[in-house]
Design an enzyme around this catalytic site. Structure first.
Site, short mmCIF file in Angstrom:
data_model
loop_
_atom_site.label_atom_id
_atom_site.label_comp_id
_atom_site.label_asym_id
_atom_site.label_seq_id
_atom_site.Cartn_x
_atom_site.Cartn_y
_atom_site.Cartn_z
N SER A 144 0.83 -1.21 0.00
CA SER A 144 0.00 0.00 0.00
C SER A 144 0.86 1.25 0.00
O SER A 144 1.95 1.28 0.58
CB SER A 144 -0.91 0.00 1.23
OG SER A 144 -1.55 1.25 1.41
N TYR A 158 -2.51 -0.07 9.91
CA TYR A 158 -2.65 -0.67 8.59
C TYR A 158 -1.38 -0.47 7.76
O TYR A 158 -0.83 -1.43 7.22
CB TYR A 158 -3.85 -0.04 7.85
CG TYR A 158 -3.91 -0.45 6.39
CD1 TYR A 158 -4.36 -1.72 6.03
CD2 TYR A 158 -3.52 0.42 5.38
CE1 TYR A 158 -4.40 -2.11 4.70
CE2 TYR A 158 -3.56 0.04 4.05
CZ TYR A 158 -4.00 -1.22 3.72
OH TYR A 158 -4.03 -1.61 2.40
N LYS A 213 1.61 -3.40 6.53
CA LYS A 213 2.10 -3.64 5.16
C LYS A 213 3.61 -3.52 5.09
O LYS A 213 4.29 -4.33 4.43
CB LYS A 213 1.44 -2.64 4.20
CG LYS A 213 -0.05 -2.84 4.03
CD LYS A 213 -0.37 -4.18 3.39
CE LYS A 213 -1.83 -4.34 3.07
NZ LYS A 213 -2.13 -5.65 2.42
#
Length: 318
Positions: free
Chosen positions: A116, A140, A144
Protein backbone atom coordinates in the site's frame (compact mmCIF):
# COMPACT_ATOMS: atom_id res chain seq x y z
CA UNK A 1 6.18 -23.52 -20.27
CA UNK A 2 3.07 -21.53 -21.24
CA UNK A 3 0.47 -20.01 -18.93
CA UNK A 4 -1.78 -23.08 -19.13
CA UNK A 5 0.92 -25.05 -17.34
CA UNK A 6 1.07 -22.60 -14.44
CA UNK A 7 -1.14 -22.51 -11.36
CA UNK A 8 -1.63 -19.24 -9.50
CA UNK A 9 -3.09 -19.25 -5.99
CA UNK A 10 -4.85 -16.00 -5.09
CA UNK A 11 -5.84 -15.14 -1.53
CA UNK A 12 -8.75 -12.73 -1.29
CA UNK A 13 -9.79 -13.43 -4.86
CA UNK A 14 -13.47 -12.73 -4.16
CA UNK A 15 -12.82 -9.10 -3.27
CA UNK A 16 -12.72 -5.89 -5.31
CA UNK A 17 -9.18 -6.14 -6.66
CA UNK A 18 -9.08 -9.92 -6.29
CA UNK A 19 -12.07 -10.68 -8.51
CA UNK A 20 -10.74 -8.58 -11.40
CA UNK A 21 -7.29 -10.11 -10.93
CA UNK A 22 -8.71 -13.64 -11.04
CA UNK A 23 -10.66 -12.84 -14.20
CA UNK A 24 -7.60 -11.47 -15.99
CA UNK A 25 -5.51 -14.44 -14.85
CA UNK A 26 -8.07 -16.83 -16.32
CA UNK A 27 -8.24 -14.77 -19.51
CA UNK A 28 -4.44 -15.03 -19.69
CA UNK A 29 -4.61 -18.83 -19.57
CA UNK A 30 -3.50 -19.48 -15.99
CA UNK A 31 -5.00 -22.16 -13.76
CA UNK A 32 -6.42 -20.07 -10.91
CA UNK A 33 -7.12 -21.04 -7.28
CA UNK A 34 -9.00 -18.60 -5.03
CA UNK A 35 -8.86 -18.82 -1.25
CA UNK A 36 -11.41 -16.47 0.28
CA UNK A 37 -13.99 -16.85 3.05
CA UNK A 38 -16.53 -15.08 0.80
CA UNK A 39 -17.96 -17.43 -1.81
CA UNK A 40 -17.97 -15.91 -5.29
CA UNK A 41 -18.57 -17.71 -8.55
CA UNK A 42 -15.88 -16.67 -11.02
CA UNK A 43 -15.67 -18.50 -14.34
CA UNK A 44 -12.60 -20.69 -14.59
CA UNK A 45 -11.62 -20.21 -10.93
CA UNK A 46 -11.48 -23.00 -8.34
CA UNK A 47 -12.45 -21.64 -4.92
CA UNK A 48 -11.71 -22.89 -1.43
CA UNK A 49 -14.11 -20.87 0.77
CA UNK A 50 -12.21 -20.32 3.99
CA UNK A 51 -9.93 -17.82 5.72
CA UNK A 52 -6.18 -18.08 5.21
CA UNK A 53 -5.77 -18.89 8.92
CA UNK A 54 -7.75 -22.10 8.35
CA UNK A 55 -5.83 -25.31 9.08
CA UNK A 56 -6.75 -26.56 5.59
CA UNK A 57 -4.57 -23.91 3.91
CA UNK A 58 -1.41 -26.00 4.21
CA UNK A 59 -3.10 -28.96 2.55
CA UNK A 60 -4.53 -26.89 -0.30
CA UNK A 61 -1.12 -25.43 -1.11
CA UNK A 62 0.48 -28.87 -1.01
CA UNK A 63 -2.32 -30.28 -3.19
CA UNK A 64 -2.43 -27.57 -5.84
CA UNK A 65 1.34 -26.91 -5.92
CA UNK A 66 1.02 -23.32 -7.20
CA UNK A 67 3.81 -21.80 -9.24
CA UNK A 68 3.05 -18.46 -7.60
CA UNK A 69 0.94 -16.89 -4.87
CA UNK A 70 -0.78 -13.52 -5.18
CA UNK A 71 -1.61 -12.43 -1.65
CA UNK A 72 -4.48 -9.94 -1.46
CA UNK A 73 -6.37 -11.11 1.63
CA UNK A 74 -6.09 -8.56 4.44
CA UNK A 75 -7.87 -6.15 6.72
CA UNK A 76 -8.07 -3.08 4.45
CA UNK A 77 -9.73 -0.46 6.65
CA UNK A 78 -7.38 2.28 7.81
CA UNK A 79 -9.85 3.72 10.40
CA UNK A 80 -10.60 0.24 11.74
CA UNK A 81 -6.89 -0.42 12.20
CA UNK A 82 -6.74 2.54 14.58
CA UNK A 83 -9.50 1.26 16.85
CA UNK A 84 -8.79 -2.48 16.49
CA UNK A 85 -5.08 -2.91 15.70
CA UNK A 86 -5.06 -6.48 17.03
CA UNK A 87 -7.23 -7.66 14.14
CA UNK A 88 -5.08 -5.78 11.63
CA UNK A 89 -1.82 -7.26 12.86
CA UNK A 90 -3.25 -10.78 13.22
CA UNK A 91 -4.74 -10.81 9.73
CA UNK A 92 -2.14 -8.76 7.88
CA UNK A 93 1.05 -9.90 9.60
CA UNK A 94 0.64 -13.18 11.49
CA UNK A 95 -1.54 -14.83 8.82
CA UNK A 96 0.77 -13.65 6.03
CA UNK A 97 3.81 -15.15 7.74
CA UNK A 98 1.91 -18.45 8.11
CA UNK A 99 0.99 -18.30 4.40
CA UNK A 100 4.63 -17.69 3.52
CA UNK A 101 5.74 -20.65 5.63
CA UNK A 102 3.29 -22.98 3.89
CA UNK A 103 4.23 -21.62 0.46
CA UNK A 104 7.95 -22.00 1.00
CA UNK A 105 7.56 -25.52 2.39
CA UNK A 106 5.49 -26.47 -0.68
CA UNK A 107 8.15 -25.15 -3.05
CA UNK A 108 6.38 -22.00 -4.26
CA UNK A 109 8.98 -19.88 -6.08
CA UNK A 110 7.15 -16.59 -6.67
CA UNK A 111 5.12 -14.36 -4.33
CA UNK A 112 3.23 -11.18 -5.26
CA UNK A 113 2.19 -9.09 -2.27
CA UNK A 114 -0.55 -6.48 -2.05
CA UNK A 115 1.16 -3.61 -0.25
CA UNK A 116 0.00 0.00 0.00
CA UNK A 117 0.98 3.62 -0.53
CA UNK A 118 0.15 3.96 3.18
CA UNK A 119 3.72 2.87 3.93
CA UNK A 120 4.95 6.34 2.91
CA UNK A 121 2.87 8.40 5.34
CA UNK A 122 3.51 12.11 4.96
CA UNK A 123 6.31 12.72 2.48
CA UNK A 124 8.37 15.75 1.56
CA UNK A 125 8.34 14.59 -2.07
CA UNK A 126 5.66 15.59 -4.56
CA UNK A 127 5.89 12.07 -5.97
CA UNK A 128 6.46 8.99 -3.82
CA UNK A 129 9.34 6.89 -5.14
CA UNK A 130 10.10 3.36 -3.94
CA UNK A 131 13.44 4.50 -2.51
CA UNK A 132 11.79 7.21 -0.35
CA UNK A 133 11.82 6.91 3.41
CA UNK A 134 8.80 5.07 4.77
CA UNK A 135 6.83 6.53 7.66
CA UNK A 136 3.40 4.85 7.94
CA UNK A 137 0.95 6.71 10.18
CA UNK A 138 -1.46 3.87 10.99
CA UNK A 139 -1.40 0.22 12.08
CA UNK A 140 -2.65 -0.67 8.59
CA UNK A 141 0.31 1.03 6.91
CA UNK A 142 2.74 -0.41 9.46
CA UNK A 143 1.36 -3.93 8.89
CA UNK A 144 2.10 -3.64 5.16
CA UNK A 145 5.62 -2.36 5.78
CA UNK A 146 6.27 -5.17 8.26
CA UNK A 147 5.48 -7.77 5.61
CA UNK A 148 7.67 -6.01 3.05
CA UNK A 149 10.55 -6.43 5.51
CA UNK A 150 9.59 -10.05 6.20
CA UNK A 151 9.60 -10.73 2.46
CA UNK A 152 13.09 -9.28 2.11
CA UNK A 153 14.41 -11.45 4.94
CA UNK A 154 12.64 -14.60 3.75
CA UNK A 155 13.71 -14.22 0.12
CA UNK A 156 17.33 -13.93 1.20
CA UNK A 157 17.06 -17.03 3.38
CA UNK A 158 14.82 -19.20 1.20
CA UNK A 159 14.57 -19.98 -2.49
CA UNK A 160 11.90 -17.63 -3.85
CA UNK A 161 11.48 -14.14 -5.26
CA UNK A 162 8.76 -11.57 -4.60
CA UNK A 163 7.16 -8.42 -5.94
CA UNK A 164 5.56 -6.04 -3.47
CA UNK A 165 3.02 -3.77 -5.18
CA UNK A 166 2.30 -0.50 -3.39
CA UNK A 167 -1.19 0.37 -4.57
CA UNK A 168 -2.44 3.94 -4.75
CA UNK A 169 -6.21 4.15 -4.14
CA UNK A 170 -7.94 1.51 -6.25
CA UNK A 171 -11.25 2.56 -7.78
CA UNK A 172 -13.55 2.00 -10.76
CA UNK A 173 -15.02 -1.27 -12.03
CA UNK A 174 -14.43 -3.80 -14.79
CA UNK A 175 -17.00 -5.93 -16.62
CA UNK A 176 -19.50 -5.91 -13.77
CA UNK A 177 -16.86 -6.43 -11.06
CA UNK A 178 -16.68 -3.47 -8.69
CA UNK A 179 -16.41 -2.18 -5.14
CA UNK A 180 -18.96 -3.98 -2.93
CA UNK A 181 -18.22 -3.14 0.70
CA UNK A 182 -21.15 -1.65 2.57
CA UNK A 183 -20.92 0.83 4.20
CA UNK A 184 -18.46 2.15 1.64
CA UNK A 185 -15.01 3.21 2.84
CA UNK A 186 -13.34 4.54 -0.33
CA UNK A 187 -13.81 8.03 -1.71
CA UNK A 188 -14.93 7.46 -5.31
CA UNK A 189 -17.74 4.96 -4.55
CA UNK A 190 -18.85 7.09 -1.60
CA UNK A 191 -19.03 10.25 -3.71
CA UNK A 192 -20.93 8.51 -6.51
CA UNK A 193 -23.40 7.04 -4.03
CA UNK A 194 -23.93 10.42 -2.35
CA UNK A 195 -24.46 12.14 -5.70
CA UNK A 196 -26.92 9.55 -7.00
CA UNK A 197 -28.91 9.59 -3.74
CA UNK A 198 -28.77 13.34 -3.06
CA UNK A 199 -26.97 12.84 0.25
CA UNK A 200 -24.42 15.06 1.98
CA UNK A 201 -20.70 14.32 1.73
CA UNK A 202 -18.29 15.41 4.46
CA UNK A 203 -14.77 16.49 3.54
CA UNK A 204 -12.44 15.55 6.39
CA UNK A 205 -10.33 18.69 6.56
CA UNK A 206 -9.86 21.44 3.99
CA UNK A 207 -6.78 23.18 5.39
CA UNK A 208 -4.04 20.85 4.22
CA UNK A 209 -1.04 22.40 2.49
CA UNK A 210 -2.31 21.51 -0.98
CA UNK A 211 -3.53 23.83 -3.76
CA UNK A 212 -7.20 23.62 -2.69
CA UNK A 213 -6.69 22.53 0.94
CA UNK A 214 -7.93 18.95 0.52
CA UNK A 215 -5.95 15.70 0.49
CA UNK A 216 -4.41 14.53 -2.78
CA UNK A 217 -4.49 10.89 -3.83
CA UNK A 218 -3.38 8.97 -6.91
CA UNK A 219 -6.54 7.15 -8.01
CA UNK A 220 -5.82 3.95 -9.91
CA UNK A 221 -8.27 1.94 -11.98
CA UNK A 222 -8.86 -1.57 -10.64
CA UNK A 223 -8.19 -2.99 -14.12
CA UNK A 224 -4.75 -1.36 -14.15
CA UNK A 225 -3.98 -2.82 -10.72
CA UNK A 226 -5.07 -6.29 -11.85
CA UNK A 227 -2.86 -6.02 -14.94
CA UNK A 228 0.02 -5.03 -12.64
CA UNK A 229 -0.28 -8.41 -10.93
CA UNK A 230 0.14 -10.24 -14.22
CA UNK A 231 3.05 -8.01 -15.21
CA UNK A 232 4.68 -8.73 -11.84
CA UNK A 233 4.13 -12.48 -12.28
CA UNK A 234 5.83 -12.50 -15.67
CA UNK A 235 8.65 -10.37 -14.29
CA UNK A 236 9.28 -12.85 -11.47
CA UNK A 237 8.86 -15.95 -13.64
CA UNK A 238 11.34 -14.52 -16.13
CA UNK A 239 13.93 -14.37 -13.36
CA UNK A 240 13.41 -10.83 -12.10
CA UNK A 241 14.95 -9.99 -8.75
CA UNK A 242 12.74 -9.41 -5.72
CA UNK A 243 11.52 -5.84 -5.82
CA UNK A 244 9.01 -3.20 -4.71
CA UNK A 245 6.86 -1.31 -7.22
CA UNK A 246 4.53 1.67 -7.01
CA UNK A 247 1.25 1.00 -8.83
CA UNK A 248 -0.57 4.29 -9.38
CA UNK A 249 -2.61 6.18 -11.92
CA UNK A 250 0.24 8.52 -12.77
CA UNK A 251 -1.19 11.77 -11.41
CA UNK A 252 -2.76 12.93 -8.17
CA UNK A 253 -6.20 14.50 -7.68
CA UNK A 254 -7.54 16.38 -4.68
CA UNK A 255 -10.85 15.53 -3.03
CA UNK A 256 -12.37 18.67 -4.50
CA UNK A 257 -11.18 17.67 -7.97
CA UNK A 258 -12.80 14.25 -7.60
CA UNK A 259 -16.01 15.91 -6.39
CA UNK A 260 -15.99 18.11 -9.49
CA UNK A 261 -15.55 15.09 -11.77
CA UNK A 262 -18.42 13.21 -10.09
CA UNK A 263 -20.66 16.29 -10.37
CA UNK A 264 -19.77 16.68 -14.04
CA UNK A 265 -20.54 13.07 -14.93
CA UNK A 266 -23.72 12.73 -12.83
CA UNK A 267 -24.93 16.23 -13.71
CA UNK A 268 -25.72 16.69 -10.02
CA UNK A 269 -24.42 19.18 -7.46
CA UNK A 270 -23.19 17.42 -4.34
CA UNK A 271 -24.18 18.65 -0.93
CA UNK A 272 -20.78 19.15 0.72
CA UNK A 273 -19.80 20.04 4.27
CA UNK A 274 -16.42 20.23 5.97
CA UNK A 275 -15.59 18.22 9.05
CA UNK A 276 -12.42 17.71 11.14
CA UNK A 277 -9.34 15.95 9.84
CA UNK A 278 -9.15 12.21 10.39
CA UNK A 279 -6.33 10.63 12.32
CA UNK A 280 -3.90 8.86 10.00
CA UNK A 281 -4.75 10.76 6.81
CA UNK A 282 -1.66 11.70 4.83
CA UNK A 283 -1.69 15.08 3.10
CA UNK A 284 -0.84 13.58 -0.29
CA UNK A 285 0.09 10.27 -1.85
CA UNK A 286 1.13 10.52 -5.47
CA UNK A 287 3.08 7.80 -7.27
CA UNK A 288 6.26 7.83 -9.29
CA UNK A 289 5.56 4.75 -11.45
CA UNK A 290 8.67 4.82 -13.63
CA UNK A 291 10.24 1.78 -11.97
CA UNK A 292 7.29 -0.51 -12.70
CA UNK A 293 7.33 0.53 -16.35
CA UNK A 294 11.10 0.13 -16.67
CA UNK A 295 11.32 -3.34 -15.13
CA UNK A 296 7.92 -4.94 -15.85
CA UNK A 297 6.55 -2.93 -18.77
CA UNK A 298 3.42 -2.01 -16.80
CA UNK A 299 1.73 1.37 -17.15
CA UNK A 300 -1.81 2.56 -16.37
CA UNK A 301 -4.37 2.81 -19.15
CA UNK A 302 -7.24 4.62 -17.40
CA UNK A 303 -7.75 8.17 -16.10
CA UNK A 304 -9.78 9.61 -13.22
CA UNK A 305 -12.53 10.35 -15.75
CA UNK A 306 -12.63 6.66 -16.70
CA UNK A 307 -12.65 5.61 -13.03
CA UNK A 308 -15.64 7.80 -12.19
CA UNK A 309 -17.50 6.74 -15.34
CA UNK A 310 -17.05 3.05 -14.53
CA UNK A 311 -18.05 3.51 -10.87
CA UNK A 312 -21.25 5.29 -11.92
CA UNK A 313 -22.04 2.49 -14.38
CA UNK A 314 -21.43 -0.13 -11.70
CA UNK A 315 -23.72 1.55 -9.15
CA UNK A 316 -26.42 2.20 -11.78
CA UNK A 317 -26.62 -1.55 -12.49
CA UNK A 318 -26.99 -2.58 -8.85
Amino acid sequence: MNNEDKTILVTGGSGFIGSVTCKLLVDSGFNVINIDRVKRQLDGVTQYPFDIDNHQLKGVIELTKPDAVIHLAADHSVPESLVNPASTYNNNVANTISLLDHSINAGVKHFVFSSSSSVYGDSDSLLNTESDETNPKTPYGRSKLMIENVLKDFSEAYDFNFASLRYFNAAGSYEGLGYQLNPKQHLVPILVEKALNGETFTINGDDYETPDGTCIRDYTHVFDIAVAHISALHYLMDGGESNIFNIGGGSGSSIKQVIAEVEKQTDKTLNVEVGPKREGDAERTDANIAKAFELTGWEPQYSLEDIVKDEIAFQDKK
